[in-house]
Design a protein around this motif. Structure first.
Motif, PDB file in Angstrom:
ATOM      1  N   PHE A   1      -7.185   3.157  -2.277  1.00  0.00           N
ATOM      2  CA  PHE A   1      -7.483   2.478  -1.030  1.00  0.00           C
ATOM      3  C   PHE A   1      -8.210   3.495  -0.160  1.00  0.00           C
ATOM      4  O   PHE A   1      -7.607   4.308   0.507  1.00  0.00           O
ATOM      5  CB  PHE A   1      -6.170   2.027  -0.383  1.00  0.00           C
ATOM      6  CG  PHE A   1      -6.325   0.978   0.682  1.00  0.00           C
ATOM      7  CD1 PHE A   1      -7.363   1.033   1.601  1.00  0.00           C
ATOM      8  CD2 PHE A   1      -5.440  -0.068   0.772  1.00  0.00           C
ATOM      9  CE1 PHE A   1      -7.504   0.083   2.581  1.00  0.00           C
ATOM     10  CE2 PHE A   1      -5.554  -1.038   1.746  1.00  0.00           C
ATOM     11  CZ  PHE A   1      -6.599  -0.964   2.663  1.00  0.00           C
ATOM     12  N   ASP A   2      -9.536   3.453  -0.182  1.00  0.00           N
ATOM     13  CA  ASP A   2     -10.329   4.494   0.472  1.00  0.00           C
ATOM     14  C   ASP A   2     -10.362   4.283   1.981  1.00  0.00           C
ATOM     15  O   ASP A   2     -10.807   3.272   2.480  1.00  0.00           O
ATOM     16  CB  ASP A   2     -11.755   4.498  -0.073  1.00  0.00           C
ATOM     17  CG  ASP A   2     -12.474   3.186   0.202  1.00  0.00           C
ATOM     18  OD1 ASP A   2     -11.871   2.124  -0.047  1.00  0.00           O
ATOM     19  OD2 ASP A   2     -13.625   3.222   0.688  1.00  0.00           O
TER      20      ASP A   2
ATOM     21  N   ARG B   1       1.389  -3.241  -7.326  1.00  0.00           N
ATOM     22  CA  ARG B   1       0.526  -2.511  -8.237  1.00  0.00           C
ATOM     23  C   ARG B   1      -0.893  -3.011  -8.074  1.00  0.00           C
ATOM     24  O   ARG B   1      -1.147  -4.208  -7.954  1.00  0.00           O
ATOM     25  CB  ARG B   1       0.962  -2.715  -9.692  1.00  0.00           C
ATOM     26  CG  ARG B   1       2.324  -2.138 -10.049  1.00  0.00           C
ATOM     27  CD  ARG B   1       2.410  -0.632  -9.876  1.00  0.00           C
ATOM     28  NE  ARG B   1       1.315   0.078 -10.504  1.00  0.00           N
ATOM     29  CZ  ARG B   1       1.316   0.470 -11.778  1.00  0.00           C
ATOM     30  NH1 ARG B   1       2.356   0.189 -12.559  1.00  0.00           N
ATOM     31  NH2 ARG B   1       0.304   1.132 -12.272  1.00  0.00           N
ATOM     32  N   ALA B   2      -1.861  -2.094  -8.107  1.00  0.00           N
ATOM     33  CA  ALA B   2      -3.269  -2.474  -7.987  1.00  0.00           C
ATOM     34  C   ALA B   2      -3.673  -3.347  -9.159  1.00  0.00           C
ATOM     35  O   ALA B   2      -3.390  -3.029 -10.315  1.00  0.00           O
ATOM     36  CB  ALA B   2      -4.142  -1.221  -7.923  1.00  0.00           C
TER      37      ALA B   2
ATOM     38  N   GLY C   1      -3.766   2.353  -5.080  1.00  0.00           N
ATOM     39  CA  GLY C   1      -4.767   1.306  -5.034  1.00  0.00           C
ATOM     40  C   GLY C   1      -4.425   0.177  -4.085  1.00  0.00           C
ATOM     41  O   GLY C   1      -5.243  -0.707  -3.849  1.00  0.00           O
ATOM     42  N   THR C   2      -3.211   0.191  -3.533  1.00  0.00           N
ATOM     43  CA  THR C   2      -2.780  -0.932  -2.694  1.00  0.00           C
ATOM     44  C   THR C   2      -2.439  -0.554  -1.265  1.00  0.00           C
ATOM     45  O   THR C   2      -2.219  -1.440  -0.441  1.00  0.00           O
ATOM     46  CB  THR C   2      -1.540  -1.613  -3.302  1.00  0.00           C
ATOM     47  OG1 THR C   2      -0.432  -0.695  -3.277  1.00  0.00           O
ATOM     48  CG2 THR C   2      -1.801  -2.070  -4.731  1.00  0.00           C
TER      49      THR C   2
ATOM     50  N   ASP D   1       0.210 -12.728  -7.202  1.00  0.00           N
ATOM     51  CA  ASP D   1       0.693 -11.559  -6.470  1.00  0.00           C
ATOM     52  C   ASP D   1       2.015 -11.134  -7.087  1.00  0.00           C
ATOM     53  O   ASP D   1       2.872 -11.979  -7.390  1.00  0.00           O
ATOM     54  CB  ASP D   1       0.887 -11.876  -4.991  1.00  0.00           C
ATOM     55  CG  ASP D   1       1.242 -10.639  -4.174  1.00  0.00           C
ATOM     56  OD1 ASP D   1       0.899  -9.526  -4.613  1.00  0.00           O
ATOM     57  OD2 ASP D   1       1.837 -10.792  -3.086  1.00  0.00           O
ATOM     58  N   THR D   2       2.174  -9.832  -7.296  1.00  0.00           N
ATOM     59  CA  THR D   2       3.403  -9.302  -7.887  1.00  0.00           C
ATOM     60  C   THR D   2       3.987  -8.234  -6.981  1.00  0.00           C
ATOM     61  O   THR D   2       3.277  -7.325  -6.536  1.00  0.00           O
ATOM     62  CB  THR D   2       3.135  -8.700  -9.277  1.00  0.00           C
ATOM     63  OG1 THR D   2       2.582  -9.704 -10.126  1.00  0.00           O
ATOM     64  CG2 THR D   2       4.424  -8.180  -9.897  1.00  0.00           C
TER      65      THR D   2
END
Length: 669
Positions: A18-19, A70-71, A90-91, A343-344
């Motif tokens: 996640f930039d 998780r991404a 990533g999230t 979605d998890t």
């Protein structure tokens, strides 16, 4: 001079990261102020506080370990403790660090301009780690602005939403992004979130936060905070904690995402999960639930959004302080919207029941708190959870866990969290370490008025709903002594109604109406709880209440606190011990007296785990150094283990599962 610092989450696949590039004040703009009472010369930061600074992101651990993503919905396998600690980079992105800051001269947001100072988020404005701590009570800032600018291509990623989360802000907050007001929040102890997808851009995002906190000059529940404690420390109220005091973070979620989980783990054999999702007009969707043990799926269930899904756990192991068994939980939502959106969320639970009654099969028939249908004597510390460097905020995640670890080190199995609600990660540490938590509702400590009532009720609801998924919480405490009960006189906000509200919100735990107060004589909840200093008194159970010494002790070790005092030479306690050996001996005598009365007393709380400012009655100094030698610590540990052991016998987990099984069922034991 201004610099930008890349805000990447903890180590992981940075290709999926996640930039976020946050443009922050220069590190040189921050300086830690005196970590001690301004009226003295003390400097008593914790060892963890000495590690904190603007060049390394503060409190980088994932802030919500029961809601991890998780991404790309990556597969879930293996032990998940590391994921709960770090999250998936990533999230999410952590926004803690240096922000611009200044006192608010008006309520007009400072759009487009650099603020006059800087503050290290998430440390309260009055803490030495914030860098802006006032040196006099007259200099407390009640109204303040925070500002952070950042770039991120991730916040406008197609097919995803971006949420902005605040762990907690004390007390009233207004949030603005790119000139748009996202919303307001009132309450010092609960988290809140905004969907910023439609307000964010890839470049030049301007996040502004307005905070108003009158602390004890307001009507709101503020626990033990007291503005005058900066100039005149002493007694049992301490330096306030205003502003952002828990982690601020961004999270990437699918268009249709799980907003919340309600986990009912009050069972010896099954877990119940209810989900809430954002409403985007595509129907309820399906929910799939997997229970995992050591990375392997052991049970599954399916249902719909908003409906309880009950999953039976085969050969279940139960959660207790002695064996804090946690199961992992994977919850997946699926909806056709018009394409399939999934979605998890990764969570966890611990199976345990909390009830009240006589110990099954015991010689003594006194009413007891029963954990998994067995009497467990709860022996623990009162914990104010205050820090000399962070005030309300522990300087690091390791520091946050330490008070819990120290409680176990001293042989105890309980913490009464006193007049404060802690960050989610504190309860996670209690879940995994195995500590029972008696959770106080923060009071309006003196000076409650009618305006306090709705604020108290809303804070209490938020506390119960916001922390209720944690298996460690065994009991809620509504009031403490006479702190603010005087205004709760008229239904539907009289004491009885407040107690009944707690029972309606959470019927799976015990309730203490009034720790140390006379309202337990009303017999409307589960505890006859007395306070007795310094020696523990002798409360008696009734037909509906177990007996608890909710506070005792209040003694100090005068010989070993020099150099650890908030203000040198001004430490206060109910009784001064000659030295650490004398204190250990006195405590062991107290524990022994409780053990001799364990035929009718079921819980005890010693004041307290740490010193707090001039209140020097902790087993640990304010900086968390131990007042006792290794041998003395072991002797205290052994005395507490003997007290906990006074619970006596009971039925085994195997027998409990047989008792709970439906008639004719086959039970794997």
């Amino acid at each position: 001079m201004r610099v930008w610092l890349a805000c990447l989450a903890a180590a992981g696949d940075t290709a999926l990261g996640f930039d976020v590039q946050a443009f922050r004040p220069a590190p040189e703009s921050w300086k830690r102020t005196q970590c001690g009472g301004p009226s003295g010369s003390a400097e008593v930061p914790t060892k963890w506080g000495l590690e904190v600074g603007p060049r390394a992101q503060p409190l980088g651990a994932y802030p919500r370990p029961q809601m991890v993503r998780r991404a790309g919905n990556a597969p879930v396998s293996g032990p998940l403790a590391a994921l709960r600690d770090a999250g998936d980079p990533g999230t999410w992105a952590n926004l803690n660090g240096l922000w611009e800051w200044e006192e608010a001269a008006s309520d007009v947001p400072p759009f487009g301009r650099v603020l006059a100072g800087s503050i290290l988020v998430p440390f309260p404005a009055e803490s030495c780690l914030s860098g802006v701590a006032p040196q006099r009570s007259a200099d407390i800032v009640e109204r303040m602005w925070y500002r952070l600018t950042f770039d991120s291509s991730h916040v406008v990623k197609d097919g995803f939403r971006t949420l902005l989360h605040f762990g907690a802000v004390d007390w009233q907050a207004s949030i603005f992004l790119n000139g748009v007001m996202l919303g307001n929040h009132t309450g010092a102890y609960d988290g809140f979130s905004f969907d910023i997808t439609d307000s964010a851009s890839k470049h030049g995002n301007e996040l502004i936060v307005y905070v108003f906190d009158p602390s004890d000059r307001g009507a709101q529940p503020n626990g033990k905070q007291k503005n005058s404690a900066i100039d005149k420390p002493g007694g049992d109220q301490y330096t306030p904690s205003s502003g952002i005091w828990q982690t601020v973070w961004l999270e990437s979620v699918p268009m249709y995402y799980i907003m919340d989980l309600k986990i009912n783990q009050a069972s010896l054999h099954s877990v119940s999960i209810e989900t809430a999702v954002n409403d985007i007009g595509y129907g309820a969707g399906e929910i799939d639930v997997d229970v995992l043990e050591e990375g392997s799926v052991v049970a599954s269930g399916r249902g719909t959004v908003g409906k309880a899904i009950i999953v039976e756990v085969p050969s279940p192991a139960l959660w207790s302080p002695e064996h804090p068994k946690l199961y992992d939980l994977k919850v997946r939502s699926t909806v056709q919207a018009p394409q399939i959106v999934v979605d998890t969320v990764i969570s966890y639970f611990g199976l345990r029941t909390v009830s009240i009654g006589p110990q099954p099969g015991a010689i003594h028939t006194s009413i007891r708190p029963l954990l998994n249908n067995r009497f467990t004597f709860f022996a623990g510390f009162l914990d104010q959870s205050w820090w000399p460097d962070g005030q309300y905020t522990a300087p690091t995640d390791e520091a946050l866990a330490y008070d819990l670890e120290a409680t176990k080190m001293f042989g105890m199995n309980l913490i009464r969290l006193h007049q404060k609600v802690n960050p989610e990660r504190w309860y996670y540490h209690a879940d995994r370490l195995g500590l029972a938590i008696f959770q106080d509702m923060p009071q309006k400590y003196g000076g409650a008025v009618n305006d306090t009532i709705p604020l108290f009720v809303e804070d209490m609801k938020s506390m119960i709903l916001g922390r209720g998924n944690h298996p460690c919480i065994i009991q809620w405490t509504t009031f403490n002594e006479g702190d603010c009960v005087g205004v709760f006189k008229t239904p539907p906000n009289d004491v009885k109604s407040i107690t009944q509200l707690v029972k309606r919100l959470d019927s799976t735990r015990l309730v203490d109406t009034d720790s140390g107060g006379t309202l337990n004589n009303l017999h409307i909840a589960d505890v006859n709880d007395i306070h007795s200093y310094p020696f523990p008194g002798d409360p008696m159970p009734s037909a509906s209440q177990y007996a608890m010494v909710g506070e005792f002790g209040g003694t100090s070790v005068a010989a070993v606190i020099q150099g650890k005092e908030w203000v040198p030479g001004l430490c206060q306690a109910g009784r001064h011990a000659a030295n650490s050996s004398d204190e250990a001996t006195k405590y062991i005598q107290m524990a022994s007296s409780l053990q001799s009365r364990a035929d009718h007393i079921s819980a005890s709380v010693f004041t307290q785990i740490t010193d707090v400012e001039l209140e020097c009655d902790g087993f640990l100094n304010y900086d968390r150094s131990n007042k006792f030698s290794v041998a003395e610590t072991k002797a205290i540990h052994d005395a507490n283990q003997a007290l906990v052991g006074a619970s006596g016998g009971g039925v085994s987990d195997k027998q409990l599962r047989l008792q709970q099984a439906a008639p004719g069922a086959i039970v794997l034991v």
